[in-house]
Write a protein that holds these residues in place. Sequence first.
Motif, PDB file in Angstrom:
ATOM      1  N   HIS A 153     -16.529  70.248 123.930  1.00  0.00           N
ATOM      2  CA  HIS A 153     -16.483  68.801 124.133  1.00  0.00           C
ATOM      3  C   HIS A 153     -15.048  68.308 124.307  1.00  0.00           C
ATOM      4  CE1 HIS A 153     -16.334  64.574 122.410  1.00  0.00           C
ATOM      5  NE2 HIS A 153     -17.116  64.438 123.460  1.00  0.00           N
ATOM      6  N   TYR A 154     -14.858  67.401 125.252  1.00  0.00           N
ATOM      7  CA  TYR A 154     -13.585  66.700 125.380  1.00  0.00           C
ATOM      8  C   TYR A 154     -13.853  65.240 125.715  1.00  0.00           C
ATOM      9  CZ  TYR A 154     -14.127  67.110 130.510  1.00  0.00           C
ATOM     10  OH  TYR A 154     -14.584  67.029 131.795  1.00  0.00           O
ATOM     11  N   VAL A 155     -12.886  64.414 125.407  1.00  0.00           N
ATOM     12  CA  VAL A 155     -12.954  62.991 125.727  1.00  0.00           C
ATOM     13  C   VAL A 155     -12.004  62.731 126.883  1.00  0.00           C
ATOM     14  CG1 VAL A 155     -12.481  60.651 124.891  1.00  0.00           C
ATOM     15  CG2 VAL A 155     -13.555  62.334 123.371  1.00  0.00           C
ATOM     16  N   HIS A 156     -12.480  62.077 127.929  1.00  0.00           N
ATOM     17  CA  HIS A 156     -11.643  61.738 129.072  1.00  0.00           C
ATOM     18  C   HIS A 156     -11.460  60.230 129.121  1.00  0.00           C
ATOM     19  CE1 HIS A 156     -11.026  61.448 133.711  1.00  0.00           C
ATOM     20  NE2 HIS A 156      -9.883  61.413 133.048  1.00  0.00           N
ATOM     21  N   ILE A 157     -10.209  59.791 129.055  1.00  0.00           N
ATOM     22  CA  ILE A 157      -9.869  58.374 129.194  1.00  0.00           C
ATOM     23  C   ILE A 157      -9.157  58.217 130.538  1.00  0.00           C
ATOM     24  CG2 ILE A 157      -8.692  56.390 128.161  1.00  0.00           C
ATOM     25  CD1 ILE A 157      -8.694  57.951 125.506  1.00  0.00           C
ATOM     26  N   ARG A 158      -9.843  57.624 131.494  1.00  0.00           N
ATOM     27  CA  ARG A 158      -9.297  57.485 132.848  1.00  0.00           C
ATOM     28  C   ARG A 158      -8.111  56.535 132.861  1.00  0.00           C
ATOM     29  NH1 ARG A 158     -14.571  56.837 132.975  1.00  0.00           N
ATOM     30  NH2 ARG A 158     -14.453  54.599 133.388  1.00  0.00           N
ATOM     31  N   VAL A 173      -3.051  66.231 128.303  1.00  0.00           N
ATOM     32  CA  VAL A 173      -4.050  67.000 127.562  1.00  0.00           C
ATOM     33  C   VAL A 173      -3.637  66.989 126.104  1.00  0.00           C
ATOM     34  CG1 VAL A 173      -5.167  69.243 127.269  1.00  0.00           C
ATOM     35  CG2 VAL A 173      -4.528  68.449 129.559  1.00  0.00           C
ATOM     36  N   MET A 174      -4.512  66.504 125.222  1.00  0.00           N
ATOM     37  CA  MET A 174      -4.177  66.354 123.806  1.00  0.00           C
ATOM     38  C   MET A 174      -4.986  67.354 122.988  1.00  0.00           C
ATOM     39  SD  MET A 174      -3.820  62.184 123.616  1.00  0.00           S
ATOM     40  CE  MET A 174      -2.470  62.227 122.419  1.00  0.00           C
ATOM     41  N   LEU A 175      -4.278  68.108 122.144  1.00  0.00           N
ATOM     42  CA  LEU A 175      -4.897  69.152 121.331  1.00  0.00           C
ATOM     43  C   LEU A 175      -4.759  68.794 119.858  1.00  0.00           C
ATOM     44  CD1 LEU A 175      -3.449  72.287 123.169  1.00  0.00           C
ATOM     45  CD2 LEU A 175      -5.548  71.012 123.690  1.00  0.00           C
ATOM     46  N   THR A 176      -5.893  68.703 119.185  1.00  0.00           N
ATOM     47  CA  THR A 176      -5.891  68.311 117.780  1.00  0.00           C
ATOM     48  C   THR A 176      -5.511  69.472 116.879  1.00  0.00           C
ATOM     49  OG1 THR A 176      -8.230  68.856 117.540  1.00  0.00           O
ATOM     50  CG2 THR A 176      -7.699  66.606 118.218  1.00  0.00           C
ATOM     51  N   GLY A 177      -5.240  69.141 115.624  1.00  0.00           N
ATOM     52  CA  GLY A 177      -4.907  70.147 114.636  1.00  0.00           C
ATOM     53  C   GLY A 177      -6.132  70.692 113.932  1.00  0.00           C
ATOM     54  N   ILE A 208      -8.776  64.665 125.697  1.00  0.00           N
ATOM     55  CA  ILE A 208      -8.641  65.100 124.305  1.00  0.00           C
ATOM     56  C   ILE A 208      -9.679  66.189 124.044  1.00  0.00           C
ATOM     57  CG2 ILE A 208      -8.528  64.411 121.888  1.00  0.00           C
ATOM     58  CD1 ILE A 208      -8.239  61.510 122.818  1.00  0.00           C
ATOM     59  N   LEU A 209      -9.224  67.397 123.786  1.00  0.00           N
ATOM     60  CA  LEU A 209     -10.128  68.528 123.565  1.00  0.00           C
ATOM     61  C   LEU A 209     -10.454  68.674 122.081  1.00  0.00           C
ATOM     62  CD1 LEU A 209     -11.603  71.124 124.512  1.00  0.00           C
ATOM     63  CD2 LEU A 209      -9.427  72.332 124.168  1.00  0.00           C
ATOM     64  N   GLU A 210     -11.728  68.928 121.787  1.00  0.00           N
ATOM     65  CA  GLU A 210     -12.132  69.330 120.441  1.00  0.00           C
ATOM     66  C   GLU A 210     -12.362  70.838 120.474  1.00  0.00           C
ATOM     67  OE1 GLU A 210     -13.989  65.522 118.243  1.00  0.00           O
ATOM     68  OE2 GLU A 210     -15.403  66.519 119.594  1.00  0.00           O
ATOM     69  N   HIS A 211     -11.492  71.571 119.769  1.00  0.00           N
ATOM     70  CA  HIS A 211     -11.557  73.035 119.771  1.00  0.00           C
ATOM     71  C   HIS A 211     -12.915  73.526 119.269  1.00  0.00           C
ATOM     72  CE1 HIS A 211      -7.187  73.116 120.304  1.00  0.00           C
ATOM     73  NE2 HIS A 211      -7.079  72.297 119.284  1.00  0.00           N
ATOM     74  N   ARG A 212     -13.236  74.747 119.603  1.00  0.00           N
ATOM     75  CA  ARG A 212     -14.450  75.375 119.072  1.00  0.00           C
ATOM     76  C   ARG A 212     -14.430  75.274 117.538  1.00  0.00           C
ATOM     77  NH1 ARG A 212     -17.990  78.906 121.580  1.00  0.00           N
ATOM     78  NH2 ARG A 212     -19.346  80.057 120.152  1.00  0.00           N
ATOM     79  N   GLY A 213     -15.556  74.848 116.967  1.00  0.00           N
ATOM     80  CA  GLY A 213     -15.629  74.689 115.520  1.00  0.00           C
ATOM     81  C   GLY A 213     -15.185  73.331 115.032  1.00  0.00           C
ATOM     82  N   HIS A 214     -14.804  72.444 115.943  1.00  0.00           N
ATOM     83  CA  HIS A 214     -14.296  71.121 115.582  1.00  0.00           C
ATOM     84  C   HIS A 214     -15.108  70.028 116.278  1.00  0.00           C
ATOM     85  CE1 HIS A 214     -10.928  73.747 114.597  1.00  0.00           C
ATOM     86  NE2 HIS A 214     -10.376  72.772 113.905  1.00  0.00           N
ATOM     87  N   GLY A 215     -15.302  68.918 115.581  1.00  0.00           N
ATOM     88  CA  GLY A 215     -15.937  67.756 116.190  1.00  0.00           C
ATOM     89  C   GLY A 215     -17.300  68.077 116.780  1.00  0.00           C
TER      90      GLY A 215
END
Length: 383
Positions: free
Chosen positions: A83-88, A100-104, A128-135
């Motif tokens: 899953h990722y969130v795209h803000i145009r 491209v924003m990568l969370t901790g 904004i990417l939610e890594h595998r196992g996140h969100g």
Amino acid sequence: MYEGQGIAMQLDERASRYGVTFLDDTTDETYFTGMRGVHALLDAFTTDGWFEPAGPEDETGTDFAGMKSAPEPVVAENGGKLHYVHIRAKNPSPETPAMVMLTGFTEMAEHMREMAYYFWQAGYSIYILEHRGHGRSPRDVEDLGLIWIDDFRRYVADVEKLIRTVVRPASTDVSAGATSAPVHVYAHSMGGGVALALAEHLAEHSAERALVDAYVLTAPMVAPRSTLSDGLTRLIANLGAFFASKKRIFIQKNQTEFNRVFDENYARGLNHGRALWLHEQRCAVETNQMYAASYGWMKAAGKLTDYILQNAGKITVPVLLFQAPNDAWVSVEKQNELAERAGAPVRKVVLEHSRHEMEAEQTQTVHEMMDTALEFLLGKPEK
């Protein structure tokens, strides 16, 4: 302070040159009002995106040869897709830069929402990417609060695939004859470690131009810290991963579930409104309630550390690194070692009074981070 778009804002001379104003974080109430306004404003520009995790068919570079297919997830919202969130961008053009924003570790997309809003004001299109196992991304354990990964390279390959298949194509207007607009990465903590590994990995198979043009890292996880020595932490992680890879580690503290009670002591020193807002966003959605690492994740984090430091000389694109001098969660010494070994200059900015959780910091720190990042990425505009 003034009201704009129904959002309480604070003026900042450096940021205003890029069309950016900051939320009023004077009190919890003003910050919450501002963030509700940000959501209302960005909703019209925001969509959820999904893509298949990277696997052997997506291998690029000899250093990623042999990476296995993604495990079958135990919990998956969208058929196992990430899953990722795209803000145009508000005014898209062939020159629109992409961020491209990568969370901790244990973070969700909401952790980046405020910073994304500032970059959006400056003209960026945001992912904004939610890594595998996140969100809302796939989970490989039944406990939604526990983080597990089989191979750190999976995080890196997923980011590369997102940029290569989603972000870069969207940043190129072929009909207008435009070259690809710049793609930048903004990453925190574990996301920062993944970003560094990506910068090194991409050097293995660089094309005519870099896939990523520049990186901004906040408290990057070049190496995680625990209450034990590095050697003992590695030993425990490796043994635990061999016998119980998907079990919760007990190195930091014996926490068995997500704590819905806001920890005032932990928030002390941070901006109270920011810290409270993020806590409430966690409480509101079950998939946001990550809280602990598995032995498998800790072992993978050690391998990520080795990869980053061994390949630091391959970094060839600009890197801006924000450092908290007394970081409780990642090694400042290893950050310094990375900066010394890097093939391209790493610009290091020490935020003297900052903690690891920089996106939840006090006003002065947030302003300094954003002002410096905009100047680093976009240059100083003419007066």
